[in-house]
Motif scaffolding. Structure first.
Motif, mmCIF file in Angstrom:
data_model
loop_
_atom_site.group_PDB
_atom_site.id
_atom_site.type_symbol
_atom_site.label_atom_id
_atom_site.label_comp_id
_atom_site.label_asym_id
_atom_site.label_seq_id
_atom_site.Cartn_x
_atom_site.Cartn_y
_atom_site.Cartn_z
ATOM 1 N N VAL A 1 0.848 -1.195 0.000
ATOM 2 C CA VAL A 1 0.000 0.000 0.000
ATOM 3 C C VAL A 1 0.880 1.241 0.000
ATOM 4 O O VAL A 1 1.798 1.367 0.802
ATOM 5 C CB VAL A 1 -0.924 0.009 1.236
ATOM 6 N N ARG A 2 0.588 2.158 -0.943
ATOM 7 C CA ARG A 2 1.280 3.445 -0.990
ATOM 8 C C ARG A 2 0.250 4.569 -0.836
ATOM 9 O O ARG A 2 -0.834 4.514 -1.418
ATOM 10 C CB ARG A 2 1.988 3.649 -2.333
ATOM 11 N N ASN A 3 0.607 5.565 -0.068
ATOM 12 C CA ASN A 3 -0.211 6.763 0.048
ATOM 13 C C ASN A 3 0.585 7.938 -0.505
ATOM 14 O O ASN A 3 1.664 8.254 -0.008
ATOM 15 C CB ASN A 3 -0.578 7.030 1.513
ATOM 16 N N ASP A 4 0.057 8.551 -1.555
ATOM 17 C CA ASP A 4 0.742 9.668 -2.200
ATOM 18 C C ASP A 4 -0.200 10.865 -2.247
ATOM 19 O O ASP A 4 -1.093 10.935 -3.106
ATOM 20 C CB ASP A 4 1.177 9.299 -3.626
ATOM 21 N N GLY A 5 -0.044 11.777 -1.316
ATOM 22 C CA GLY A 5 -0.910 12.943 -1.290
ATOM 23 C C GLY A 5 -2.347 12.541 -1.024
ATOM 24 O O GLY A 5 -2.651 11.879 -0.036
ATOM 25 N N ASP A 6 -3.241 12.948 -1.943
ATOM 26 C CA ASP A 6 -4.656 12.630 -1.783
ATOM 27 C C ASP A 6 -4.999 11.242 -2.313
ATOM 28 O O ASP A 6 -6.124 10.774 -2.158
ATOM 29 C CB ASP A 6 -5.512 13.666 -2.531
ATOM 30 N N GLN B 1 -4.139 6.933 -3.199
ATOM 31 C CA GLN B 1 -3.635 5.712 -2.602
ATOM 32 C C GLN B 1 -3.535 4.665 -3.701
ATOM 33 O O GLN B 1 -4.355 4.638 -4.624
ATOM 34 C CB GLN B 1 -4.584 5.241 -1.503
ATOM 35 N N SER B 2 -2.536 3.787 -3.611
ATOM 36 C CA SER B 2 -2.409 2.710 -4.590
ATOM 37 C C SER B 2 -2.030 1.411 -3.904
ATOM 38 O O SER B 2 -1.346 1.412 -2.883
ATOM 39 C CB SER B 2 -1.370 3.053 -5.676
ATOM 40 N N HIS B 3 -2.528 0.320 -4.468
ATOM 41 C CA HIS B 3 -2.271 -1.019 -3.946
ATOM 42 C C HIS B 3 -1.584 -1.825 -5.035
ATOM 43 O O HIS B 3 -2.123 -1.985 -6.133
ATOM 44 C CB HIS B 3 -3.591 -1.693 -3.534
ATOM 45 N N TRP B 4 -0.402 -2.337 -4.733
ATOM 46 C CA TRP B 4 0.454 -3.028 -5.701
ATOM 47 C C TRP B 4 0.456 -4.522 -5.376
ATOM 48 O O TRP B 4 0.829 -4.919 -4.273
ATOM 49 C CB TRP B 4 1.869 -2.468 -5.656
ATOM 50 N N TYR B 5 0.033 -5.335 -6.313
ATOM 51 C CA TYR B 5 -0.106 -6.779 -6.117
ATOM 52 C C TYR B 5 1.156 -7.493 -6.612
ATOM 53 O O TYR B 5 1.595 -7.287 -7.750
ATOM 54 C CB TYR B 5 -1.303 -7.319 -6.909
ATOM 55 N N ALA C 1 -5.253 1.847 -8.284
ATOM 56 C CA ALA C 1 -4.920 3.231 -7.937
ATOM 57 C C ALA C 1 -6.195 4.022 -7.714
ATOM 58 O O ALA C 1 -7.045 4.107 -8.601
ATOM 59 C CB ALA C 1 -4.079 3.869 -9.028
ATOM 60 N N MET C 2 -6.336 4.592 -6.525
ATOM 61 C CA MET C 2 -7.499 5.395 -6.165
ATOM 62 C C MET C 2 -7.095 6.862 -6.129
ATOM 63 O O MET C 2 -6.311 7.273 -5.275
ATOM 64 C CB MET C 2 -8.047 4.969 -4.796
#
Length: 401
Positions: free
Chosen positions: A341-346, A348-352, A363-364
């Motif tokens: 899980v990465r949080n970048d500013g506003d 978020q992304s989940h890498w499988y 990527a949200m």
């Protein structure tokens, strides 16, 4: 003069006939569609169109004049009822239409609830066609009580629109969590919190026992014994490939209309593309239910009908809009054993990952993570999971690593 007939006037069918003309095919083209309108976009149906933010003409993939201007016979409100493979004839709209090559872009159909549990009551809707949404729209008024059955993307998108319009929304998902079939728990958690924040009553691990009502649905009994009062119901429990026509004609069916890597079915002059077609992929057989696949596969089939003999190599990507969140997905997460899980500013992304191999990215509201993840997958590169997990890691340089 050679005649190519395409059955199914959706995204794939429209892309296929347009590509034939773009590739300078000068023969006759006939596109057969069951609905009374030209091929149109489906994703906005349950969003901007239902919200009243898009006129019906803006849904059309191409203006109706495009087909006439390009010498494409567009047969609307015509249902193909049979294929005679021996004589190469399709019967549709009471007419026998001879073909030299045939493409099946029949798409998919929504799963419906059985009548034995109230699935045929008035006020029980699916979201697939323009007519489906037009039928549902009058019920979508502020304060109405809607039950949404199914916590996949169809159900969640419907819940987002309903909640945005001020309806009282209850969503039930029989599985332990929403998006269980298609996404990691981390993505489920993100969207659960999003919907609850917008007032959706979300019930996971709860199924539907039966719908209640005389003529029109008025309530629902759930598997935990709860009884709800409802004004209407939206069923979002998946889709199935539309294969009946092909199956009746004796074309091989295997999780859809089975095609080879070129899009050719078991009949050498019949082809298929889009939701209805299953194709070989990494030693298995796959169907992809997405706009991108419908276009890419249909355009490749058009080229192969003209002799290109090019194999289909998909790079899957998908999207979903819910409230002010745009989810973008690159790749396929099948077989993952780790999620970073990465949080970048506003965003978020989940890498499988499977081991050290990158499989997919959710990527949200993070278009940068999506674009870089998509490019990494296309290049066959797999950055270390530890690198992705480190918030100090800049993503763009990973493309050159």
């Amino acid at each position: 003069m050679s005649h190519i007939v395409v059955i199914g006037a959706g995204q794939a069918g429209s892309a296929l006939v347009a590509k034939l003309r773009a590739l300078d095919f000068t023969g006759k083209i006939t596109l057969i569609g069951e609905e009374g309108v030209p091929p149109y976009q489906r994703p906005p149906l349950s969003k901007k169109y239902l919200l009243g933010e898009m006129e019906v003409e803006r849904l059309y993939l191409r203006p109706e004049s495009f087909y006439q201007d390009n010498g494409i016979d567009l047969l609307l409100s015509d249902t193909a009822v049979s294929i005679d493979r021996a004589d190469k004839v399709v019967v549709a709209g009471g007419k026998a239409i001879a073909y030299d090559q045939l493409a099946l872009t029949t798409g998919s159909v929504p799963r419906r609830l059985p009548g034995s549990i109230g699935g045929t009551l008035e006020g029980v809707h699916v979201v697939r066609t323009l007519a489906d949404v037009d039928e549902m729209a009058p019920a979508c008024v502020e304060g109405a009580r809607v039950l949404i059955i199914g916590g996949g993307y169809i159900g969640l998108e419907a819940a987002a629109v309903a909640a945005s319009r001020g309806l009282n929304v209850t969503l039930v998902e029989m599985a332990d969590r929403i998006l269980q079939r298609v996404a990691a728990p981390e993505t489920s958690d993100f969207f659960r919190d999003l919907h609850k924040g917008h007032g959706v009553d979300m019930r996971e691990g709860v199924g539907l026992t039966r719908l209640l009502g005389e003529g029109h649905v008025t309530g629902a009994e759930l598997s935990d014994g709860t009884v709800l009062d409802v004004d209407f119901v939206i069923v979002g429990v998946g889709i199935t490939p539309a294969t009946e026509l092909a199956e009746a004609a004796g074309v091989t069916i295997d999780n859809g209309i089975a095609v080879d890597e070129f899009g050719r079915t078991s009949d050498p002059v019949i082809w298929s593309a889009g939701d209805c077609a299953s194709f070989p992929y990494k030693g298995n057989r796959m169907r992809l239910e997405s706009v991108q696949n419908a276009i890419d596969q249909a355009e490749l089939v058009a080229a192969n009908m003209l002799g290109a003999e090019k194999a289909y190599a998909p790079y899957p990507w998908f999207w979903s809009d819910q409230y002010d969140v745009k989810l973008q997905i690159a790749g396929l997460n099948t077989g993952y054993d780790r999620v970073v899980v990465r949080n970048d500013g506003d965003g978020q992304s989940h890498w499988y990952y499977a081991g050290e191999t990158l499989l997919a990215v959710d990527a949200m509201n993070d278009p940068r993570a999506y674009m870089i993840g998509k490019r990494l997958l296309e290049m066959g590169k797999s950055p270390s999971p530890d690198l992705i997990a480190d918030p100090a890691t800049e993503l763009k340089p990973l493309l050159k690593a």
